[in-house]
Every structure is written in structure tokens, then in C-alpha cells.
Design a protein around this motif. Structure first.
Motif, PDB file in Angstrom:
ATOM      1  N   GLN A 168       3.196   6.161  -3.142  1.00  8.40           N
ATOM      2  CA  GLN A 168       3.755   4.906  -3.657  1.00  8.40           C
ATOM      3  C   GLN A 168       2.876   3.731  -3.257  1.00  8.40           C
ATOM      4  N   ARG A 169       2.420   3.775  -1.998  1.00  3.83           N
ATOM      5  CA  ARG A 169       1.558   2.681  -1.529  1.00  3.83           C
ATOM      6  C   ARG A 169       0.272   2.656  -2.331  1.00  3.83           C
ATOM      7  N   LEU A 170      -0.264   3.847  -2.583  1.00  2.00           N
ATOM      8  CA  LEU A 170      -1.514   3.938  -3.345  1.00  2.00           C
ATOM      9  C   LEU A 170      -1.316   3.417  -4.758  1.00  2.00           C
ATOM     10  N   LYS A 171      -0.176   3.820  -5.353  1.00  5.48           N
ATOM     11  CA  LYS A 171       0.129   3.380  -6.717  1.00  5.48           C
ATOM     12  C   LYS A 171       0.247   1.863  -6.769  1.00  5.48           C
ATOM     13  N   ALA A 172       0.823   1.311  -5.691  1.00  5.70           N
ATOM     14  CA  ALA A 172       0.974  -0.142  -5.635  1.00  5.70           C
ATOM     15  C   ALA A 172      -0.403  -0.801  -5.482  1.00  5.70           C
ATOM     16  N   GLY A 173      -1.416   0.017  -5.268  1.00  3.07           N
ATOM     17  CA  GLY A 173      -2.787  -0.486  -5.267  1.00  3.07           C
ATOM     18  C   GLY A 173      -3.258  -1.006  -3.921  1.00  3.07           C
ATOM     19  N   PHE A 174      -2.504  -0.703  -2.863  1.00  4.77           N
ATOM     20  CA  PHE A 174      -2.932  -1.219  -1.567  1.00  4.77           C
ATOM     21  C   PHE A 174      -3.929  -0.287  -0.901  1.00  4.77           C
ATOM     22  N   PRO A 175      -5.067  -0.813  -0.523  1.00  5.64           N
ATOM     23  CA  PRO A 175      -5.961  -0.002   0.302  1.00  5.64           C
ATOM     24  C   PRO A 175      -5.310   0.250   1.661  1.00  5.64           C
ATOM     25  N   HIS A 176      -5.823   1.238   2.342  1.00 11.46           N
ATOM     26  CA  HIS A 176      -5.201   1.665   3.590  1.00 11.46           C
ATOM     27  C   HIS A 176      -6.226   1.628   4.730  1.00 11.46           C
ATOM     28  N   VAL A 177      -5.853   0.950   5.794  1.00  7.34           N
ATOM     29  CA  VAL A 177      -6.721   0.854   6.966  1.00  7.34           C
ATOM     30  C   VAL A 177      -6.003   1.508   8.139  1.00  7.34           C
ATOM     31  N   ALA A 178      -6.634   2.492   8.786  1.00 13.76           N
ATOM     32  CA  ALA A 178      -5.994   3.183   9.913  1.00 13.76           C
ATOM     33  C   ALA A 178      -6.684   2.814  11.214  1.00 13.76           C
ATOM     34  N   ASN A 192      -0.584  -4.850  17.257  1.00 23.12           N
ATOM     35  CA  ASN A 192       0.361  -5.948  17.505  1.00 23.12           C
ATOM     36  C   ASN A 192      -0.308  -7.307  17.301  1.00 23.12           C
ATOM     37  N   ALA A 193      -1.559  -7.420  17.783  1.00 24.99           N
ATOM     38  CA  ALA A 193      -2.264  -8.701  17.667  1.00 24.99           C
ATOM     39  C   ALA A 193      -2.476  -9.067  16.196  1.00 24.99           C
ATOM     40  N   ILE A 194      -2.715  -8.069  15.360  1.00 26.62           N
ATOM     41  CA  ILE A 194      -2.963  -8.337  13.942  1.00 26.62           C
ATOM     42  C   ILE A 194      -1.656  -8.584  13.186  1.00 26.62           C
ATOM     43  N   THR A 195      -0.627  -7.778  13.503  1.00 26.42           N
ATOM     44  CA  THR A 195       0.606  -7.845  12.703  1.00 26.42           C
ATOM     45  C   THR A 195       1.652  -8.808  13.260  1.00 26.42           C
ATOM     46  N   LYS A 212       2.779   3.791  12.808  1.00 20.82           N
ATOM     47  CA  LYS A 212       3.545   2.647  12.317  1.00 20.82           C
ATOM     48  C   LYS A 212       2.666   1.924  11.298  1.00 20.82           C
ATOM     49  N   SER A 213       3.234   1.648  10.138  1.00 27.39           N
ATOM     50  CA  SER A 213       2.448   0.974   9.097  1.00 27.39           C
ATOM     51  C   SER A 213       3.024  -0.402   8.794  1.00 27.39           C
ATOM     52  N   ARG A 214       2.153  -1.294   8.399  1.00 24.57           N
ATOM     53  CA  ARG A 214       2.587  -2.651   8.064  1.00 24.57           C
ATOM     54  C   ARG A 214       1.669  -3.200   6.981  1.00 24.57           C
ATOM     55  N   ARG A 215       2.270  -3.898   6.033  1.00 20.96           N
ATOM     56  CA  ARG A 215       1.424  -4.511   5.011  1.00 20.96           C
ATOM     57  C   ARG A 215       0.841  -5.817   5.537  1.00 20.96           C
ATOM     58  N   ILE A 216      -0.452  -5.980   5.327  1.00 20.48           N
ATOM     59  CA  ILE A 216      -1.158  -7.156   5.842  1.00 20.48           C
ATOM     60  C   ILE A 216      -1.737  -7.925   4.660  1.00 20.48           C
ATOM     61  N   VAL A 217      -1.626  -9.228   4.722  1.00 22.27           N
ATOM     62  CA  VAL A 217      -2.343 -10.037   3.736  1.00 22.27           C
ATOM     63  C   VAL A 217      -3.387 -10.826   4.493  1.00 22.27           C
ATOM     64  N   TYR A 218      -4.647 -10.630   4.107  1.00 20.18           N
ATOM     65  CA  TYR A 218      -5.724 -11.383   4.757  1.00 20.18           C
ATOM     66  C   TYR A 218      -6.616 -11.959   3.671  1.00 20.18           C
ATOM     67  N   PHE A 223      -3.528  -5.142   2.322  1.00 23.30           N
ATOM     68  CA  PHE A 223      -3.740  -3.736   2.644  1.00 23.30           C
ATOM     69  C   PHE A 223      -2.693  -3.255   3.644  1.00 23.30           C
ATOM     70  N   ILE A 224      -2.594  -1.923   3.757  1.00 22.35           N
ATOM     71  CA  ILE A 224      -1.648  -1.336   4.691  1.00 22.35           C
ATOM     72  C   ILE A 224      -2.407  -0.985   5.957  1.00 22.35           C
ATOM     73  N   LEU A 225      -1.909  -1.470   7.085  1.00 25.30           N
ATOM     74  CA  LEU A 225      -2.529  -1.164   8.378  1.00 25.30           C
ATOM     75  C   LEU A 225      -1.632  -0.172   9.122  1.00 25.30           C
ATOM     76  N   THR A 226      -2.222   0.908   9.636  1.00 22.43           N
ATOM     77  CA  THR A 226      -1.427   1.925  10.337  1.00 22.43           C
ATOM     78  C   THR A 226      -1.968   2.178  11.740  1.00 22.43           C
ATOM     79  N   ASP A 227      -1.075   2.168  12.715  1.00 29.77           N
ATOM     80  CA  ASP A 227      -1.414   2.520  14.098  1.00 29.77           C
ATOM     81  C   ASP A 227      -1.137   4.011  14.260  1.00 29.77           C
ATOM     82  N   THR A 228      -1.984   4.731  14.967  1.00 34.58           N
ATOM     83  CA  THR A 228      -1.829   6.197  15.013  1.00 34.58           C
ATOM     84  C   THR A 228      -1.840   6.728  16.453  1.00 34.58           C
ATOM     85  N   VAL A 229      -1.607   8.023  16.568  1.00 29.03           N
ATOM     86  CA  VAL A 229      -1.588   8.695  17.866  1.00 29.03           C
ATOM     87  C   VAL A 229      -3.015   8.763  18.433  1.00 29.03           C
TER      88      VAL A 229
END
Ligand SMILES: Nc1nc2c(ncn2[C@@H]2O[C@H](COP(=O)(O)OP(=O)(O)OP(=O)(O)O)[C@@H](O)[C@H]2O)c(=O)[nH]1
Ligand SMILES: [Mg+2]
Length: 347
Positions: A168-178, A192-195, A212-218, A223-229
Motif C-alpha cells: 500500500q505504501r509503495l502504491k501510494a508512491g512513497f519511497p522507503h528509507v530504512a 526520534n531526532a528525525i521524526t 517502527k515506520s513514520r511518514r516524513i516530509v522533507y 518518504f517512509i522512514l523505518t527504524d529496525t532491529v
């Protein structure tokens, strides 16, 4: 705690892992680590038999037969490094998915152990082993196998849902940054500092287990920013397999921010960079655009020299940006670099 020669140089990190769960370390036993049936040489076993402790933690990956033999010899609890890492994960697992991922990893590791225990006809010899209690090992084994199949099915379902959300995120056209990297490097602090969120951070390893993912506007990019293990040296393959759904967030990312702890000695930074590259390779990520966020720069005295030392370690797809997530130094520069890479891939 027994530490094999190959980990002597990492003693601090290994101690840190143990202390996450066990605060009372009685003794640190340095050993060569051997392929023998008991892993430890005879004289070490004799020494341990006469020592006062409840549990032996061997900081290596042992064969099931070695664990069973050690338990028999010492008549005390014995766990290896993989079991310890799984315990730390279990302690930190908050979400249902994380809990099940840990359970699957544990089952995958414990089932061969129980199988080995079955081979010992005299079950009574294995005192308190793996909590088998009154069930007897045969029944216990079957129960674990059933449970494994069930957890696997449920995880498949969660993975499907996660995949749909990603689509769905891809369809919405958001690039993804991990955001990826070695454990404790400061990934969540940077997230946390970014979001502006306040996800849990801490000095102990594996604080974050659920992405944890969050949509970011810069500027003009979303784009979608995701924090990972986090990663660690010799991360057991069972953990990688169990966490695959989580790690998929990295495999499908357009850009990776690899967070590195600048306050560590350069040799450690090199090993952590390599560990991250190696694990990314194992989950199928090769030469994606990557920003290396050289974090905790506020703790570094000689800024210029650490930056130039790290620069020579980088591959051609990696761009370096020194930052401090706590002091919010250079976060804009990092975001500009991410922005350029995101735009580059989406024009
Ligand atoms: N001085 C300093 N400390 C930092 C910085 N970034 C993170 N830390 C500290 O480093 C520790 C680890 O931070 P986390 O953000 O939890 O690290 P992580 O990479 O998310 O760790 P895991 O989720 O456990 O893999 C915490 O104690 C943070 O306060 C920084 O820029 N400067
Ligand atoms: Mg974290």
C-alpha cells in the motif's frame, strides 16, 4: 561465563551481553574452545565442578551434544551465546510479532537440543534441563514440533499483512528509507531526532525489536522512514530467519541509513561496518544507496581524523555524514543526503 579465544578482543561487548540479563557474573573463564564432546577441556570442567555458581554461559555456538554433555558433567544450567541472545531478545520483545519471532527462533534452536536429550536414555541425569519437567522428553519434543508449526503459520500470516501494508505504501508512491546498523549505534535516537517521536532507547543491546515506520516530509519529498532491529557479530541464523519479516523492511528500502558509533575505536568501527554489510548480504541486500551516519560525533575528540579514517573504509555506494543524534548535530545534512538519494531514485 566462558569466553573462547576468538572473542577475547571483544570481552567488553561479550560481558555487556551477559550483563543485560545476568548482573552477577562470578567468574570469566578464558578458554580455547574446542570441538570436543564437552567443549571445555577436562581440567576446566574439574575446576568448574568445584566452583560455586548456578549457571555457565559459554560465549560460543555449541553443538546440542556439547550442551547436553556439559549439563550432565556440571549438574548445572548451561547456555551458549545463541541462547543468551535469544533470552535478551525475549526480554525486550514487546509486540506480538516480536514475541512470536523469538519463540520461533528459540524453538528452532531448542528442538535439536531436546532431540539430543532423548538420546540419553537416563533422562533423570539431566537435571532441570530446558524445563521439561514431568512431561518426559519424547512428549516435550512432539509438543515443541507442533508449537513450531503453529508459530510458523501465524508468523506467515503476520508477514502477509506486513507485506500488504508495504505494498500500500509503495502504491501510494512513497519511497522507503530504512535505518539499519549495529546494535546500540543510536538508530532509534536518530529515528526520534528525525521524526520527533520518543521511541525507547537505551545503552543495552537490542532495545528495538519491532520496526517502527513514520511518514516524513522533507522539502518537496515524502518518504517512509523505518527504524529496525540491530545487528551484532555472529548473529545466529535462527534469529535472522525468525526476524525475516522485520528485516524485509530493509530489503525493500530504496535507501539505507547505516548508523555507526563513532565513539568506538576505529578497528571496532571497521568490524561493525563489515558485520552490517555481511548481514545485509545475507538478507539479500546488495549495493543499495547507503548513507553511513557516523553517529555520536559529540563524544569524539579528534573529529577530522575519525572522519578520514572511516572514509577509507567505505564502499562506492556509501556516503558518509557525521552526526550526533543526541545533540542534533548535522541532522539536516543527513536529511539533505537522504533527500538527494531518494530523489535520485524517483525522478
Ligand atoms: N553521546 C551520544 N549518545 C548517543 C547518541 N545517539 C545515541 N546515543 C546513546 O546510545 C545508546 C543507544 O542508543 P539507541 O538509539 O537505543 O541505539 P539503537 O541503535 O537503536 O540500539 P538497539 O535498538 O538496541 O539496537 C543510548 O544510550 C543513547 O542515548 C549520540 O549522538 N551521542
Ligand atoms: Mg533501537
Amino acid at each position: 561465563m566462558a569466553v573462547p579465544r576468538k572473542y577475547w578482543v571483544f570481552l567488553e561487548e561479550e560481558l555487556g551481553l551477559v550483563k543485560t540479563i545476568y548482573s552477577d557474573i562470578v567468574d570469566v573463564l578464558k578458554t580455547k574452545g574446542s570441538p570436543s564432546g564437552t567443549y571445555l577441556p577436562r581440567e576446566k570442567i574439574e575446576f568448574l565442578r568445584g566452583s560455586d555458581f548456578d549457571k555457565l554461559i559459554v560465549m560460543d555456538r555449541l553443538k546440542p551434544i556439547q550442551i547436553v554433555n556439559l549439563i550432565k558433567e556440571l549438574r548445572r544450567d548451561v547456555i551458549d551465546r545463541v541462547m543468551l541472545i535469544l533470552e535478551i531478545f525475549a526480554e525486550h520483545a514487546g509486540s506480538k510479532e516480536a514475541k512470536m519471532q523469538i519463540e520461533l527462533a528459540r524453538l528452532k534452536y531448542y528442538i535439536p537440543l531436546v532431540k539430543e536429550a532423548i538420546r540419553y536414555a537416563k533422562i533423570g541425569e539431566l537435571h532441570g534441563f530446558l524445563g521439561a519437567g514431568r512431561y518426559g522428553y519424547e512428549k516435550y519434543y512432539l509438543m515443541l514440533k507442533k508449537r513450531e508449526a503453529r508459530v510458523r503459520r501465524e508468523l506467515e500470516e503476520l508477514r502477509r499483512i506486513r507485506g500488504m501494508r508495504r505494498m500500500q505504501r509503495l502504491k501510494a508512491g512513497f519511497p522507503h528509507v530504512a535505518i539499519a546498523g549495529y546494535t546500540c549505534a543510536g538508530k532509534t535516537t536518530l529515528f526520534n531526532a528525525i521524526t520527533g517521536l520518543s521511541m525507547p532507547v537505551g545503552p543495552e543491546p537490542f532495545t528495538t525489536l519491532s520496526p517502527k515506520s513514520r511518514r516524513i516530509v522533507y522539502r518537496d519529498a515524502s518518504f517512509i522512514l523505518t527504524d529496525t532491529v540491530g545487528f551484532i557479530r555472529d548473529l545466529p541464523p535462527e534469529v535472522i530467519e525468525a526476524f525475516y519479516a522485520t528485516l524485509e523492511e530493509i530489503t525493500t528500502a530504496d535507501v539505507i541509513v547505516n548508523v555507526v558509533d563513532a565513539s568506538k575505536p576505529i578497528e571496532r568501527i571497521r568490524i561493525e561496518l563489515e558485520t552490517t554489510r555481511e548481514i545485509l548480504g545475507r538478507i539479500g541486500v546488495h549495493s543499495k544507496p547507503m548513507v553511513v551516519a557516523l553517529n555520536k560525533i559529540d563524544l569524539v575528540d579528534d573529529y577530522a581524523s575519525i572522519v578520514s579514517e572511516v572514509k577509507v573504509l567505505l564502499a562506492s555506494n556509501e556516503t558518509l555524514v557525521p552526526v550526533s543524534s543526541v545533540k542534533r548535530i548535522n541532522i539536516d545534512r543527513l536529511m539533505d543526503t537522504v533527500y538527494m538519494l531518494v530523489k535520485g531514485g524517483y525522478q
